[in-house]
Design a protein around this motif. Structure first.
Motif, short mmCIF file in Angstrom:
data_model
loop_
_atom_site.label_atom_id
_atom_site.label_comp_id
_atom_site.label_asym_id
_atom_site.label_seq_id
_atom_site.Cartn_x
_atom_site.Cartn_y
_atom_site.Cartn_z
N HIS A 1 0.83 -1.21 0.00
CA HIS A 1 0.00 0.00 0.00
C HIS A 1 0.87 1.26 0.00
N HIS B 1 -3.52 9.43 1.27
CA HIS B 1 -2.65 8.47 1.96
C HIS B 1 -1.70 9.15 2.94
N TRP C 1 -13.44 6.40 0.00
CA TRP C 1 -13.03 6.74 1.36
C TRP C 1 -14.25 7.17 2.18
N GLN D 1 -10.33 8.41 -5.53
CA GLN D 1 -9.41 9.13 -4.64
C GLN D 1 -9.86 10.57 -4.41
N ASP E 1 -9.61 4.33 4.28
CA ASP E 1 -9.41 3.89 2.91
C ASP E 1 -10.21 2.60 2.72
N HIS F 1 -7.35 -2.60 -2.05
CA HIS F 1 -5.90 -2.71 -1.79
C HIS F 1 -5.57 -2.43 -0.33
MN MN Z 1 -5.11 3.21 -0.55
#
Ligand code: MN
Length: 232
Positions: free
Chosen positions: A54, A104, A152, A171, A190, A194
């Motif tokens: 990640h 992130h 998210w 995102q 998140d 992934h």
């Molecule tokens: Mn991510």
């Protein structure tokens, strides 16, 4: 003999004083900051392999592509928050990778293996907005589990200075002018596969229960204070 030394000293004080007052804007190339803990630090809640891929593949990829798109589109003098606030003016590459970069950076900072506490101010605001911390957690998990596909879930401070829970696709994030509900994110989950698939496979709900064991409430509280008092 003494005068020049005094002068130098005064100049130094003035200089260092200046630096703390006028904060340099952070512009591209944007840097992927070091993880503040090891890949295995959040075990067993988030496994080391997931963290490594990640951070070193997904987040690193967003960072590289974001910096490349900034160069291509001539946005090198802008701060990331400013780019995101105007994201509808730019390319999909800026939207996806700029969001991926920012989201992130925030995500790693609001996780920790350590036991942390909420500030009194944040706890009071959560109680006022949602009734209790447990209720806030369950609303966040609801937002995260009902987000179809990748995206998210967020705890944000709205423009009125109130707390709210929202979610965004892909995102995107609540700083973006394209977001349905805008505000300053102070915590985010998140829910891209992934983020959990290696350990939890299709069981997003198990990941969402586990993540509460590794939340950095100190950092969420710091972000809350910053968002509600940007001058201070
Ligand atoms: Mn991510």
């Amino acid at each position: 003999m003494k005068l020049p030394i005094l002068f130098l000293f005064a100049a130094l004080v003035a200089l260092t004083g200046c630096q703390t007052v006028a904060q340099e804007p952070v512009t591209a190339p944007f840097e992927q900051h070091d993880l503040p803990y090891g890949f295995n630090a959040l075990e067993p809640h988030i496994d080391a392999q997931t963290m490594e891929v990640h951070y070193s593949k997904h987040h690193a990829g967003y960072t590289t592509k974001f910096n490349k798109a900034i160069e291509d589109e001539g946005l090198s003098d802008m701060e990331v928050e400013n780019i995101l606030a105007n994201v509808s003016k730019y390319s999909t590459a800026i939207r996806n990778n700029g969001g991926g970069y920012y989201n992130h950076e925030l995500f790693w900072s609001v996780l920790t293996p350590n036991k942390t506490e909420l500030s009194e101010e944040l706890l009071a605001a959560i109680n006022k907005a949602f009734g209790s911390l447990d209720e806030a957690k369950s609303k966040l998990n609801e937002a995260a589990s009902s987000r179809f596909g990748s995206g998210w879930a967020w705890l944000i401070v709205t423009t009125n200075g109130e707390l709210a829970i929202t979610s965004t696709p892909n995102q995107d994030n609540p700083l973006m002018d394209v977001a349905e509900q805008k505000g300053t994110p102070i915590f985010g989950i998140d829910v891209w596969e992934h983020a959990y698939y290696l350990k939890y496979q299709n069981k997003r709900g198990d990941y969402l229960s586990a993540i509460w064991n590794v939340v950095n409430w100190e950092e969420v509280s710091r972000r809350y204070a910053e968002a509600t008092n940007p001058e201070g």
